[in-house]
Design a protein around this motif. Structure first.
Motif, PDB file in Angstrom:
ATOM      1  N   LEU A   1       5.280  11.055   3.943  1.00  0.00           N
ATOM      2  CA  LEU A   1       5.088  10.069   2.886  1.00  0.00           C
ATOM      3  C   LEU A   1       3.654   9.584   2.964  1.00  0.00           C
ATOM      4  O   LEU A   1       3.187   9.193   4.038  1.00  0.00           O
ATOM      5  CB  LEU A   1       6.059   8.900   3.063  1.00  0.00           C
ATOM      6  CG  LEU A   1       5.956   7.777   2.052  1.00  0.00           C
ATOM      7  CD1 LEU A   1       6.363   8.267   0.665  1.00  0.00           C
ATOM      8  CD2 LEU A   1       6.824   6.611   2.467  1.00  0.00           C
ATOM      9  N   GLN A   2       2.945   9.642   1.841  1.00  0.00           N
ATOM     10  CA  GLN A   2       1.540   9.254   1.824  1.00  0.00           C
ATOM     11  C   GLN A   2       1.339   8.041   0.923  1.00  0.00           C
ATOM     12  O   GLN A   2       1.847   8.004  -0.203  1.00  0.00           O
ATOM     13  CB  GLN A   2       0.674  10.391   1.299  1.00  0.00           C
ATOM     14  CG  GLN A   2       0.712  11.626   2.172  1.00  0.00           C
ATOM     15  CD  GLN A   2      -0.042  12.775   1.542  1.00  0.00           C
ATOM     16  OE1 GLN A   2       0.483  13.417   0.643  1.00  0.00           O
ATOM     17  NE2 GLN A   2      -1.244  13.012   2.021  1.00  0.00           N
ATOM     18  N   LEU A   3       0.605   7.058   1.439  1.00  0.00           N
ATOM     19  CA  LEU A   3       0.159   5.913   0.645  1.00  0.00           C
ATOM     20  C   LEU A   3      -1.358   5.978   0.611  1.00  0.00           C
ATOM     21  O   LEU A   3      -2.005   6.106   1.654  1.00  0.00           O
ATOM     22  CB  LEU A   3       0.589   4.595   1.285  1.00  0.00           C
ATOM     23  CG  LEU A   3       2.060   4.265   1.259  1.00  0.00           C
ATOM     24  CD1 LEU A   3       2.325   2.966   2.025  1.00  0.00           C
ATOM     25  CD2 LEU A   3       2.551   4.120  -0.164  1.00  0.00           C
ATOM     26  N   ASN A   4      -1.910   5.903  -0.582  1.00  0.00           N
ATOM     27  CA  ASN A   4      -3.350   6.005  -0.754  1.00  0.00           C
ATOM     28  C   ASN A   4      -3.810   4.931  -1.730  1.00  0.00           C
ATOM     29  O   ASN A   4      -3.165   4.716  -2.759  1.00  0.00           O
ATOM     30  CB  ASN A   4      -3.711   7.400  -1.279  1.00  0.00           C
ATOM     31  CG  ASN A   4      -5.191   7.603  -1.417  1.00  0.00           C
ATOM     32  OD1 ASN A   4      -5.993   6.990  -0.718  1.00  0.00           O
ATOM     33  ND2 ASN A   4      -5.586   8.491  -2.317  1.00  0.00           N
ATOM     34  N   ALA A   5      -4.885   4.260  -1.399  1.00  0.00           N
ATOM     35  CA  ALA A   5      -5.466   3.259  -2.294  1.00  0.00           C
ATOM     36  C   ALA A   5      -6.957   3.531  -2.442  1.00  0.00           C
ATOM     37  O   ALA A   5      -7.620   3.907  -1.475  1.00  0.00           O
ATOM     38  CB  ALA A   5      -5.241   1.856  -1.742  1.00  0.00           C
ATOM     39  N   TYR A   6      -7.447   3.363  -3.680  1.00  0.00           N
ATOM     40  CA  TYR A   6      -8.874   3.553  -3.897  1.00  0.00           C
ATOM     41  C   TYR A   6      -9.290   2.890  -5.211  1.00  0.00           C
ATOM     42  O   TYR A   6      -8.465   2.563  -6.058  1.00  0.00           O
ATOM     43  CB  TYR A   6      -9.247   5.042  -3.901  1.00  0.00           C
ATOM     44  CG  TYR A   6      -8.538   5.876  -4.948  1.00  0.00           C
ATOM     45  CD1 TYR A   6      -9.098   6.091  -6.209  1.00  0.00           C
ATOM     46  CD2 TYR A   6      -7.307   6.459  -4.678  1.00  0.00           C
ATOM     47  CE1 TYR A   6      -8.446   6.862  -7.166  1.00  0.00           C
ATOM     48  CE2 TYR A   6      -6.655   7.230  -5.617  1.00  0.00           C
ATOM     49  CZ  TYR A   6      -7.226   7.426  -6.861  1.00  0.00           C
ATOM     50  OH  TYR A   6      -6.586   8.185  -7.803  1.00  0.00           O
ATOM     51  N   HIS A   7     -10.604   2.688  -5.340  1.00  0.00           N
ATOM     52  CA  HIS A   7     -11.184   2.143  -6.566  1.00  0.00           C
ATOM     53  C   HIS A   7     -11.508   3.298  -7.503  1.00  0.00           C
ATOM     54  O   HIS A   7     -11.998   4.335  -7.068  1.00  0.00           O
ATOM     55  CB  HIS A   7     -12.479   1.376  -6.261  1.00  0.00           C
ATOM     56  CG  HIS A   7     -12.260   0.118  -5.495  1.00  0.00           C
ATOM     57  ND1 HIS A   7     -11.931  -1.063  -6.094  1.00  0.00           N
ATOM     58  CD2 HIS A   7     -12.309  -0.136  -4.169  1.00  0.00           C
ATOM     59  CE1 HIS A   7     -11.800  -1.998  -5.185  1.00  0.00           C
ATOM     60  NE2 HIS A   7     -12.026  -1.463  -3.982  1.00  0.00           N
ATOM     61  N   ASP A   8     -11.251   3.103  -8.805  1.00  0.00           N
ATOM     62  CA  ASP A   8     -11.581   4.121  -9.795  1.00  0.00           C
ATOM     63  C   ASP A   8     -11.935   3.435 -11.105  1.00  0.00           C
ATOM     64  O   ASP A   8     -11.075   2.825 -11.744  1.00  0.00           O
ATOM     65  CB  ASP A   8     -10.410   5.075 -10.002  1.00  0.00           C
ATOM     66  CG  ASP A   8     -10.722   6.201 -10.976  1.00  0.00           C
ATOM     67  OD1 ASP A   8     -11.903   6.590 -11.083  1.00  0.00           O
ATOM     68  OD2 ASP A   8      -9.786   6.684 -11.641  1.00  0.00           O
ATOM     69  N   SER A   9     -13.176   3.507 -11.488  1.00  0.00           N
ATOM     70  CA  SER A   9     -13.660   2.947 -12.758  1.00  0.00           C
ATOM     71  C   SER A   9     -13.245   1.498 -12.956  1.00  0.00           C
ATOM     72  O   SER A   9     -12.720   1.121 -13.992  1.00  0.00           O
ATOM     73  CB  SER A   9     -13.161   3.788 -13.934  1.00  0.00           C
ATOM     74  OG  SER A   9     -13.565   5.121 -13.805  1.00  0.00           O
ATOM     75  N   GLY A  10     -13.432   0.691 -11.943  1.00  0.00           N
ATOM     76  CA  GLY A  10     -13.128  -0.726 -12.052  1.00  0.00           C
ATOM     77  C   GLY A  10     -11.665  -1.080 -11.847  1.00  0.00           C
ATOM     78  O   GLY A  10     -11.273  -2.237 -11.977  1.00  0.00           O
ATOM     79  N   SER A  11     -10.845  -0.112 -11.543  1.00  0.00           N
ATOM     80  CA  SER A  11      -9.420  -0.352 -11.296  1.00  0.00           C
ATOM     81  C   SER A  11      -9.091   0.013  -9.849  1.00  0.00           C
ATOM     82  O   SER A  11      -9.825   0.756  -9.207  1.00  0.00           O
ATOM     83  CB  SER A  11      -8.556   0.506 -12.221  1.00  0.00           C
ATOM     84  OG  SER A  11      -8.764   0.165 -13.564  1.00  0.00           O
ATOM     85  N   ILE A  12      -7.979  -0.501  -9.385  1.00  0.00           N
ATOM     86  CA  ILE A  12      -7.462  -0.125  -8.074  1.00  0.00           C
ATOM     87  C   ILE A  12      -6.296   0.832  -8.319  1.00  0.00           C
ATOM     88  O   ILE A  12      -5.403   0.538  -9.108  1.00  0.00           O
ATOM     89  CB  ILE A  12      -6.937  -1.342  -7.294  1.00  0.00           C
ATOM     90  CG1 ILE A  12      -8.001  -2.426  -7.160  1.00  0.00           C
ATOM     91  CG2 ILE A  12      -6.395  -0.909  -5.928  1.00  0.00           C
ATOM     92  CD1 ILE A  12      -9.095  -2.137  -6.203  1.00  0.00           C
ATOM     93  N   VAL A  13      -6.304   1.967  -7.667  1.00  0.00           N
ATOM     94  CA  VAL A  13      -5.229   2.942  -7.799  1.00  0.00           C
ATOM     95  C   VAL A  13      -4.471   2.979  -6.472  1.00  0.00           C
ATOM     96  O   VAL A  13      -5.085   3.085  -5.410  1.00  0.00           O
ATOM     97  CB  VAL A  13      -5.784   4.344  -8.123  1.00  0.00           C
ATOM     98  CG1 VAL A  13      -4.663   5.368  -8.205  1.00  0.00           C
ATOM     99  CG2 VAL A  13      -6.583   4.307  -9.423  1.00  0.00           C
ATOM    100  N   ILE A  14      -3.154   2.865  -6.557  1.00  0.00           N
ATOM    101  CA  ILE A  14      -2.311   3.000  -5.378  1.00  0.00           C
ATOM    102  C   ILE A  14      -1.363   4.160  -5.651  1.00  0.00           C
ATOM    103  O   ILE A  14      -0.612   4.143  -6.612  1.00  0.00           O
ATOM    104  CB  ILE A  14      -1.521   1.712  -5.085  1.00  0.00           C
ATOM    105  CG1 ILE A  14      -2.491   0.571  -4.814  1.00  0.00           C
ATOM    106  CG2 ILE A  14      -0.573   1.918  -3.900  1.00  0.00           C
ATOM    107  CD1 ILE A  14      -1.843  -0.773  -4.623  1.00  0.00           C
ATOM    108  N   GLU A  15      -1.434   5.171  -4.801  1.00  0.00           N
ATOM    109  CA  GLU A  15      -0.610   6.364  -4.964  1.00  0.00           C
ATOM    110  C   GLU A  15       0.432   6.431  -3.857  1.00  0.00           C
ATOM    111  O   GLU A  15       0.146   6.142  -2.699  1.00  0.00           O
ATOM    112  CB  GLU A  15      -1.472   7.628  -4.887  1.00  0.00           C
ATOM    113  CG  GLU A  15      -2.524   7.718  -5.969  1.00  0.00           C
ATOM    114  CD  GLU A  15      -3.467   8.891  -5.769  1.00  0.00           C
ATOM    115  OE1 GLU A  15      -3.963   9.400  -6.792  1.00  0.00           O
ATOM    116  OE2 GLU A  15      -3.714   9.288  -4.617  1.00  0.00           O
ATOM    117  N   VAL A  16       1.648   6.796  -4.240  1.00  0.00           N
ATOM    118  CA  VAL A  16       2.723   7.058  -3.287  1.00  0.00           C
ATOM    119  C   VAL A  16       3.173   8.489  -3.537  1.00  0.00           C
ATOM    120  O   VAL A  16       3.512   8.844  -4.664  1.00  0.00           O
ATOM    121  CB  VAL A  16       3.910   6.086  -3.488  1.00  0.00           C
ATOM    122  CG1 VAL A  16       5.018   6.385  -2.487  1.00  0.00           C
ATOM    123  CG2 VAL A  16       3.458   4.637  -3.375  1.00  0.00           C
TER     124      VAL A  16
END
Length: 140
Positions: free
Chosen positions: A78-93
């Motif tokens: 199970l992977q949790l990933n967070a990052y900034h992208d074009s002024g937004s925060i992306v959280i992926e599961v």
């Protein structure tokens, strides 16, 4: 602003205790823990994110025996990933489980009156119907 890692660290127990089934184990991989969010946003997303993580384990990761039969490692990932992208925060599961059973989801959606059999739904609608309250995502 606080790092999302504080919230991610709460999930370290979830992969092995979510459904209490010792035959279903998974490892948790965290990336982007240093990504910062507003504290009020972190407080708002913690419970929904926990729900998504538990669903990924309970409904996505197969039991070790099934995984082995399919040529996968017995332990799910199970992977949790967070990052900034074009002024937004992306959280992926993401998980390495079996995926959604589209035919089963469609059959249940029709059975429960969420979709009409006469109208062939797009994949997006069929997957969206799996998120409706009470829609099971694995066999009982």
């Amino acid at each position: 602003m606080v790092p999302i890692g504080e919230t991610f660290s709460r999930f370290t127990r979830s992969p092995t205790t979510s459904d209490g089934n010792s035959a279903r184990t998974s490892e948790l991989v965290l990336t982007g823990s240093e990504t910062e969010l507003d504290k009020s946003m972190v407080e708002k997303i913690t419970d929904p994110l926990m729900h998504v993580v538990r669903n990924a384990i309970d409904h996505g990761i197969e039991p070790a025996g099934t995984r082995s039969e399919r040529g996968k490692r017995p332990t799910g990932r199970l992977q949790l990933n967070a990052y900034h992208d074009s002024g937004s925060i992306v959280i992926e599961v993401a998980d390495d489980g079996g995926g959604l059973d589209r035919k089963r989801i469609l059959a249940l959606a029709v059975e429960r009156g969420l979709l009409l059999r006469a109208i062939p739904p797009a994949t997006t609608r069929s997957i969206a119907s799996s998120c409706s309250p009470g829609s099971p995502r694995r066999a009982r």
